[in-house]
Each structure stands twice: as C-alpha cells, then as structure tokens.
Scaffold this active site. Structure first.
Site, PDB file in Angstrom:
ATOM      1  N   ARG A  81       0.746  -1.082  -0.053  1.00 46.33           N
ATOM      2  CA  ARG A  81       0.093  -0.022  -0.065  1.00 46.33           C
ATOM      3  C   ARG A  81       0.871   1.192  -0.089  1.00 46.33           C
ATOM      4  NH1 ARG A  81      -5.216   1.631   3.158  1.00 46.33           N
ATOM      5  NH2 ARG A  81      -5.295   3.884   2.493  1.00 46.33           N
ATOM      6  N   ASP A  93      -6.823  -1.843   1.829  1.00 45.39           N
ATOM      7  CA  ASP A  93      -7.342  -1.215   3.120  1.00 45.39           C
ATOM      8  C   ASP A  93      -7.957  -2.095   4.057  1.00 45.39           C
ATOM      9  OD1 ASP A  93      -8.203   1.234   4.619  1.00 45.39           O
ATOM     10  OD2 ASP A  93     -10.136   1.152   3.473  1.00 45.39           O
TER      11      ASP A  93
HETATM   12  N1  PH2 Z   1     -13.020   2.689   0.789  1.00 39.95           N
HETATM   13  C1  PH2 Z   1     -12.602   3.956   0.365  1.00 39.95           C
HETATM   14  C2  PH2 Z   1     -13.273   4.988  -0.297  1.00 39.95           C
HETATM   15  N2  PH2 Z   1     -14.058   4.489  -1.160  1.00 39.95           N
HETATM   16  N3  PH2 Z   1     -15.079   2.529  -2.044  1.00 39.95           N
HETATM   17  C3  PH2 Z   1     -15.703   1.262  -2.111  1.00 39.95           C
HETATM   18  N4  PH2 Z   1     -16.598   0.716  -3.160  1.00 39.95           N
HETATM   19  N5  PH2 Z   1     -14.743   0.404  -1.186  1.00 39.95           N
HETATM   20  C4  PH2 Z   1     -14.064   0.583  -0.394  1.00 39.95           C
HETATM   21  O1  PH2 Z   1     -13.420  -0.012   0.481  1.00 39.95           O
HETATM   22  C5  PH2 Z   1     -13.707   2.196  -0.388  1.00 39.95           C
HETATM   23  C6  PH2 Z   1     -14.544   3.116  -1.126  1.00 39.95           C
HETATM   24  C7  PH2 Z   1     -11.868   4.652   1.929  1.00 39.95           C
HETATM   25  O2  PH2 Z   1     -11.392   3.662   2.471  1.00 39.95           O
HETATM   26 MG    MG Z   2     -11.653   2.463   4.388  1.00 45.77          MG
HETATM   27 MG    MG Z   3      -8.644   2.363   6.440  1.00 40.42          MG
END
Ligand code: PH2
Ligand code: MG
Ligand code: MG
Length: 246
Positions: A81, A93
């Site tokens: 990352r 994440d």
């Molecule tokens: N995480 C984010 C911002 N946008 N969109 C989706 N579909 N899935 C995510 O895990 C995601 C996001 C910030 O952590």
């Molecule tokens: Mg997140």
């Molecule tokens: Mg996070």
C-alpha cells in the site's frame, strides 16, 4: 477479543492481496474463523478510482484495538500500500469495524474513541460495501452504539425510494441538494425537509450539527469541507447494490 475487519482495494490483483492479508494476520497469531465472499463494488468518492473488491472477516485476537490497528497498518504496507492521497486508489485497506461484538440477547460490544481509531467504524451504518459482506458472516452481531443488529442496519438501507430527511440551513436548501444529485441517484430517494426521520426506516442528513456517533441514521455534514460532494458519495454508497464475486 473478537473483531470484524473490512478489507478493500482497487489496485492490482485485489483478491490475491486480500488472501495474502488474511495469511499475514494468521502468521501474526490471530485466528480468522470466517471470511465473507469478495464483493465487486462501485467506488465511493470522487478520488477513489476504479471499482473495488470488498470483504469482511472475523478475527479472534489477543491484541487490544490499538495493537490490532498497528498490525493492520503493517500488513497494508507489506501488501504494497502506498498512500498517494487520502481516500485515493489503494492495493489494500484494512478497517476495524467492530470489537468484541455482542450478539442478539447478549452484551453489546465495545466502543473505542481516540484520535486515530474509532470503533465501531463511523461509515459502517451507511456503506453497503461494508454491510453486505458483514451481514453475510455476522447478521446477528449488535452495533454497540445503535443497539441494532447488522441485519437490521442493512435492512434500513433497502427501501426504494430510500427516505432521507434533509435538515438544511440557509446555504444548503432542499432545492440545492436536489440539483446537486444526478437523476439516477435522485430516483432512488424520497427527499424531504425536516428535523427528524419521518419513519423508523428513515434517515436524517444534517447540514447544521457536527458528528454525533450516538445518533442512529444521522449523517452529519457540518464538519465536511464539500458537503454536497460528500452527500452524493454517501447516498450512492447507501443505495448501491454490490455484486458478489465469490
Ligand atoms: N474505501 C474508501 C473509499 N471508497 N469505495 C468502495 N467501493 N469500497 C471501499 O472500500 C472504499 C471506497 C476509503 O477507505
Ligand atoms: Mg476504508
Ligand atoms: Mg483504512
């Protein structure tokens, strides 16, 4: 301590990265009894980039929340990352969603509030890309602040049109909010102006009050720099239907 973690990413071979992250958690002495399906989801946020793959896992760990948080950060880095920008595209994440979660009829689970870590995760109640996989593996787990099961919290997002009450101010009127939403999104919503949700399945978007994590189905926008952009992102994440990849 039993935890639920959200995994997500949209760069590289995300399924392989998520499997590597689960192995890395196990290699660090944590038990991972449950892994949800991997869901293909629309990106939330203008800077988010390509569609995401999202999943939720159950973790049994002897670590405290801050210790697990550090452990997750290390694994994110191990998995390549790079934090180019806040909320930007990412290989992986890992978010702590819930800690020592209670069950229906049992205890309520833990809350945690520090500068770097808030548990339950603030986005949990309105993100389908979190709730769909969470509901698959832990529908009866109770959210400690809302006092509702994961199953019910997800169910609050299912009505179409979704009832959303706007608590506007002089700057953000209902008319302006409606104009800021694309027609496809507007058609999923029943927007009205008021002070409280009209029914037990309704949501309140508040342009006046700052965050208050104790209030169910309340989306504060007063502490956001671009409220209308944020509102569109949130409403999209609420009403999207994530697809399962297995
Ligand atoms: N995480 C984010 C911002 N946008 N969109 C989706 N579909 N899935 C995510 O895990 C995601 C996001 C910030 O952590
Ligand atoms: Mg997140
Ligand atoms: Mg996070």
């Amino acid at each position: 301590v039993r935890y639920y973690l959200g995994l997500g990413g949209n760069l590289g071979n995300v399924a392989a990265t998520m499997n590597a992250a689960i192995s890395a958690l196990r290699a660090r002495g944590n038990v991972v009894p449950l892994v949800s399906s991997f869901y293909s989801t629309s990106p939330m946020g203008v800077a988010a980039g390509e569609p995401y793959l999202n999943a939720v896992i159950e973790v049994e760990s002897s670590k405290t929340p801050p210790e697990l948080f550090v452990c997750c950060r290390e694994i994110e880095e191990e998995c390549g990352r790079i934090r180019v920008r806040h909320w930007g595209p990412r290989t992986l994440d890992i978010d702590i969603l819930l800690a020592e979660a209670g069950r229906e009829g049992g205890g309520r689970g833990e809350t945690w509030e520090t500068e770097t870590l808030t548990i339950p995760h603030v986005g949990l109640p309105y993100r389908r890309f979190v709730l769909d996989p969470l509901c698959e593996i832990a529908p009866s787990v109770v959210h400690p602040r809302l006092g509702a099961t994961v199953f019910d919290i997800r169910r609050w997002l299912l009505p179409r049109p979704l009832e959303v009450v706007i608590r506007a101010d002089d700057q953000f009127t209902l008319e302006l909010v409606e104009q800021a939403l694309p027609p496809t999104l507007r058609s999923r919503l029943a927007l009205t102006e008021g002070k409280e949700p009209l029914s037990s399945s309704g949501w309140l978007v508040d342009f006046r009050a700052p965050s208050d994590p104790a209030r169910p189905r309340f989306l504060p926008l007063a502490d956001v720099s671009e409220p209308l952009t944020r509102l569109r992102e949130v409403l999209e994440a609420m009403t999207d239907e994530p697809s399962v990849l297995v």
